[in-house]
Motif scaffolding. Structure first.
Motif, PDB file in Angstrom:
ATOM      1  N   PRO A 298      46.397  49.607  51.120  1.00 30.07           N
ATOM      2  CA  PRO A 298      45.093  49.137  51.602  1.00 30.07           C
ATOM      3  C   PRO A 298      43.962  50.040  51.086  1.00 30.07           C
ATOM      4  N   VAL A 299      42.897  49.400  50.662  1.00 27.59           N
ATOM      5  CA  VAL A 299      41.746  50.172  50.156  1.00 27.59           C
ATOM      6  C   VAL A 299      40.460  49.844  50.898  1.00 27.59           C
ATOM      7  N   ALA A 300      40.372  48.675  51.573  1.00 22.98           N
ATOM      8  CA  ALA A 300      39.130  48.299  52.260  1.00 22.98           C
ATOM      9  C   ALA A 300      39.369  47.069  53.104  1.00 22.98           C
ATOM     10  N   THR A 301      38.478  46.859  54.063  1.00 27.04           N
ATOM     11  CA  THR A 301      38.481  45.579  54.759  1.00 27.04           C
ATOM     12  C   THR A 301      37.905  44.518  53.823  1.00 27.04           C
ATOM     13  N   ALA A 302      38.102  43.267  54.177  1.00 23.94           N
ATOM     14  CA  ALA A 302      37.584  42.181  53.343  1.00 23.94           C
ATOM     15  C   ALA A 302      36.060  42.260  53.240  1.00 23.94           C
ATOM     16  N   ASP A 303      35.398  42.543  54.373  1.00 25.26           N
ATOM     17  CA  ASP A 303      33.936  42.637  54.350  1.00 25.26           C
ATOM     18  C   ASP A 303      33.481  43.807  53.484  1.00 25.26           C
ATOM     19  N   VAL A 396      28.886  36.649  44.189  1.00 21.95           N
ATOM     20  CA  VAL A 396      29.164  37.891  43.467  1.00 21.95           C
ATOM     21  C   VAL A 396      30.543  37.747  42.825  1.00 21.95           C
ATOM     22  N   CYS A 397      30.626  38.023  41.527  1.00 24.88           N
ATOM     23  CA  CYS A 397      31.888  37.900  40.791  1.00 24.88           C
ATOM     24  C   CYS A 397      32.374  39.288  40.378  1.00 24.88           C
ATOM     25  N   GLU A 398      33.702  39.449  40.318  1.00 22.00           N
ATOM     26  CA  GLU A 398      34.240  40.716  39.854  1.00 22.00           C
ATOM     27  C   GLU A 398      35.501  40.505  39.034  1.00 22.00           C
ATOM     28  N   THR A 399      35.745  41.427  38.116  1.00 22.15           N
ATOM     29  CA  THR A 399      36.937  41.447  37.278  1.00 22.15           C
ATOM     30  C   THR A 399      37.108  42.876  36.774  1.00 22.15           C
ATOM     31  N   GLY A 400      38.004  43.078  35.823  1.00 18.74           N
ATOM     32  CA  GLY A 400      38.162  44.388  35.206  1.00 18.74           C
ATOM     33  C   GLY A 400      37.619  44.365  33.787  1.00 18.74           C
ATOM     34  N   LEU A 401      37.149  45.511  33.313  1.00 20.29           N
ATOM     35  CA  LEU A 401      36.600  45.564  31.955  1.00 20.29           C
ATOM     36  C   LEU A 401      37.668  45.206  30.920  1.00 20.29           C
ATOM     37  N   TYR A 402      38.891  45.704  31.123  1.00 23.03           N
ATOM     38  CA  TYR A 402      39.972  45.389  30.195  1.00 23.03           C
ATOM     39  C   TYR A 402      40.272  43.894  30.190  1.00 23.03           C
ATOM     40  N   ASN A 403      40.109  43.242  31.343  1.00 23.75           N
ATOM     41  CA  ASN A 403      40.301  41.792  31.413  1.00 23.75           C
ATOM     42  C   ASN A 403      39.435  41.077  30.378  1.00 23.75           C
ATOM     43  N   LEU A 404      38.219  41.576  30.187  1.00 23.46           N
ATOM     44  CA  LEU A 404      37.252  40.911  29.307  1.00 23.46           C
ATOM     45  C   LEU A 404      37.530  41.139  27.832  1.00 23.46           C
ATOM     46  N   THR A 405      38.596  41.869  27.521  1.00 22.54           N
ATOM     47  CA  THR A 405      39.024  42.005  26.125  1.00 22.54           C
ATOM     48  C   THR A 405      40.188  41.058  25.814  1.00 22.54           C
ATOM     49  N   LYS A 406      40.665  40.310  26.815  1.00 21.14           N
ATOM     50  CA  LYS A 406      41.824  39.433  26.658  1.00 21.14           C
ATOM     51  C   LYS A 406      41.380  37.981  26.469  1.00 21.14           C
ATOM     52  N   ASP A 407      42.367  37.115  26.171  1.00 20.95           N
ATOM     53  CA  ASP A 407      42.059  35.692  25.968  1.00 20.95           C
ATOM     54  C   ASP A 407      41.745  34.981  27.269  1.00 20.95           C
ATOM     55  N   GLN A 408      42.203  35.510  28.369  1.00 24.21           N
ATOM     56  CA  GLN A 408      41.840  34.980  29.684  1.00 24.21           C
ATOM     57  C   GLN A 408      41.729  36.139  30.663  1.00 24.21           C
ATOM     58  N   PHE A 415      31.843  34.650  48.011  1.00 25.80           N
ATOM     59  CA  PHE A 415      30.750  33.832  48.547  1.00 25.80           C
ATOM     60  C   PHE A 415      30.311  34.493  49.849  1.00 25.80           C
ATOM     61  N   GLY A 416      29.432  35.481  49.694  1.00 22.66           N
ATOM     62  CA  GLY A 416      29.070  36.292  50.839  1.00 22.66           C
ATOM     63  C   GLY A 416      30.261  37.151  51.259  1.00 22.66           C
ATOM     64  N   GLU A 417      30.309  37.476  52.564  1.00 18.75           N
ATOM     65  CA  GLU A 417      31.400  38.308  53.089  1.00 18.75           C
ATOM     66  C   GLU A 417      32.610  37.499  53.530  1.00 18.75           C
ATOM     67  N   ASP A 418      32.440  36.195  53.656  1.00 18.96           N
ATOM     68  CA  ASP A 418      33.428  35.416  54.391  1.00 18.96           C
ATOM     69  C   ASP A 418      34.417  34.643  53.531  1.00 18.96           C
ATOM     70  N   LYS A 419      34.137  34.488  52.242  1.00 21.40           N
ATOM     71  CA  LYS A 419      34.997  33.610  51.457  1.00 21.40           C
ATOM     72  C   LYS A 419      35.187  34.165  50.065  1.00 21.40           C
ATOM     73  N   VAL A 420      36.386  34.023  49.519  1.00 22.14           N
ATOM     74  CA  VAL A 420      36.674  34.392  48.134  1.00 22.14           C
ATOM     75  C   VAL A 420      37.486  33.277  47.478  1.00 22.14           C
ATOM     76  N   GLU A 421      37.347  33.147  46.171  1.00 26.80           N
ATOM     77  CA  GLU A 421      38.138  32.203  45.398  1.00 26.80           C
ATOM     78  C   GLU A 421      38.565  32.872  44.096  1.00 26.80           C
ATOM     79  N   ASN A 422      39.719  32.424  43.588  1.00 25.91           N
ATOM     80  CA  ASN A 422      40.231  32.955  42.326  1.00 25.91           C
ATOM     81  C   ASN A 422      39.936  31.976  41.192  1.00 25.91           C
TER      82      ASN A 422
END
Length: 433
Positions: A298-303, A396-408, A415-422
């Motif tokens: 664990p590293v953090a709460t969802a909020d 707010v969107c997040e990824t890894g920098l190394y991710n952005l060197t790959k084909d996907q 979506f605020g504090e309450d919802k996330v999607e992949n």
């Protein structure tokens, strides 16, 4: 020929007598007769003989040339004399042509003092040289022309302000960052060690690439920008767009190239190996009971995790608002697939990063033809990347920098504090030039 009458009718007495030296008509012998025997004048029978010139057979080439004047000077050998050509009084003279008073003089035309002189016009040191003025090799070509910033950048006053819901304090941020930094070392070589996850993302990405319709696009080319004005933030790669050909912004970076690109002081241990951020069940970052786990720790709460992403994504404006001198490294252009069934995404995203780790880009909705600015940052302590879109305070969107060197690249969307999607960013190839 009938003979003339012996007598000719006379005139009234008022007519003066003809001089005696002139032959009278009745006296045929005093003038040349038509007959050829007397030698008075040649008769018709002697035409061509010695009594008068004969009639030539026709003009030859020389005669025709003489007639047309082809071998003559352009002007006649004689020209009108003084009484035929206009004289002094008939041609423009002192009274008929403008004199000094009627034509511009020194007072009417610019003098040396009124002309641009050395102090008034740029000299060699004051005017631009070849490197400072556009020339054949110095000015941008069609593909490299600068964007008309005035028509494109209509401003965005929201993207550089932290969302109101992201009220996390600095101590919480530091704690989350430290816990993430501790755990990312455990996910080095993630894709090689987890071939099932690698195949999952590759399968999703290939499904998009095989069905993707480029819509005969003209996206992000030099002539695209003026027809898609949108609010840029204080940071935007568009200011440096003219530094490279348009298709440079579709290129694929390398992780080594990126680590050498940044000018910051970052922990060497963080950047010795790339980190692939894999979101969702089965990945190395996932949610469970309102808690976020990295490498099963664990590293953090969802909020807190959402708020830390919002803070990272909100890049403060530069002290000098002029960012046109910034250079940007292209991260590429991606289709944004919202789920595995979204094989023909309607959103396209182009991203770039500067030497300070500021992320910039553009999101295009191909259905509405609406463009929005992207702005965010790279975390030097975790390789985490977060960014915001347009003037939304919630997304707010997040990824890894190394991710952005790959084909996907897996993308986590808050979506605020309450919802996330992949989501999944699927790299696109540049269209034909």
């Amino acid at each position: 020929r009938p003979s003339l009458p012996a007598t000719r009718p006379g005139f009234a007495g008022s007519k003066p007598n003809l001089p005696s030296a002139r032959p009278s008509f009745p006296n045929i012998g005093n003038r040349p007769s038509l007959g050829g025997g007397s030698g008075s004048r040649p008769d018709f029978g002697n035409i061509g003989g010695g009594n008068r010139p004969g009639r030539p057979g026709g003009p030859n080439a020389g005669d025709l040339g003489d007639f047309l004047g082809l071998d003559q000077p352009l002007k006649p050998s004689t020209r009108p004399g003084g009484d035929i050509r206009p004289g002094v009084d008939n041609r423009p003279g002192g009274n008929n042509r403008p004199g000094l008073a009627n034509r511009p003089g020194s007072g009417d035309r610019p003098t040396i003092g009124k002309l641009p002189s050395t102090p008034n016009r740029p000299d060699l040191t004051n005017r631009p040289d070849l490197t400072n003025r556009p020339g054949s090799s110095y000015r941008p070509g069609v593909s490299n022309r600068p964007i008309d910033i005035g028509n494109v950048n209509i401003g965005n006053s929201v993207i550089n302000k932290r969302p109101a819901w992201a009220n996390i304090d600095n101590n919480q941020l530091t704690s989350i960052e430290n816990r993430m930094q501790t755990q990312i070392g455990g996910v080095h070589g993630w894709l090689d060690n987890n071939p099932g996850r690698r195949d999952y993302w590759n399968g999703w990405g290939n499904n998009v690439r095989h069905h993707w319709d480029y819509h005969d696009n003209n996206w992000f080319r030099p002539n695209w920008w003026n027809s898609h004005p949108h609010g840029w933030g204080a940071w935007h790669y568009g200011y440096g767009y003219h530094r490279h050909p348009w298709n440079y912004w579709w290129t694929v970076p390398t992780f080594v190239g990126l680590t050498n690109w940044f000018t910051w002081n970052a922990p060497a241990t963080v950047w010795t190996e790339p980190v692939y951020y894999d979101y969702g069940q089965g990945g190395n970052i996932y949610y469970n009971n309102d808690t976020v786990y990295i490498n099963q720790q664990p590293v953090a709460t969802a909020d807190e995790f959402a708020e830390s992403a919002a803070v990272l994504a909100t890049a403060p404006p530069p002290q000098d608002t002029e960012t046109k001198d910034e250079d940007w490294m292209a991260l590429g252009t991606f289709g944004v697939a919202t789920d595995e069934k979204d094989v023909d995404p309607t959103r396209v995203m182009q991203l770039a990063v500067n030497k300070q780790g500021i992320l910039s880009g553009t999101l295009l909705n191909t259905t509405t033809n609406e463009a929005k600015a992207i702005e965010g940052r790279v975390d030097r302590n975790t390789q985490r990347v977060a960014f915001r879109i347009g003037e939304s305070q919630d997304v707010v969107c997040e990824t890894g920098l190394y991710n952005l060197t790959k084909d996907q690249a897996p993308l986590l969307v808050h979506f605020g504090e309450d919802k996330v999607e992949n989501y999944l960013l699927v790299r696109l190839e540049a269209p034909a030039d």
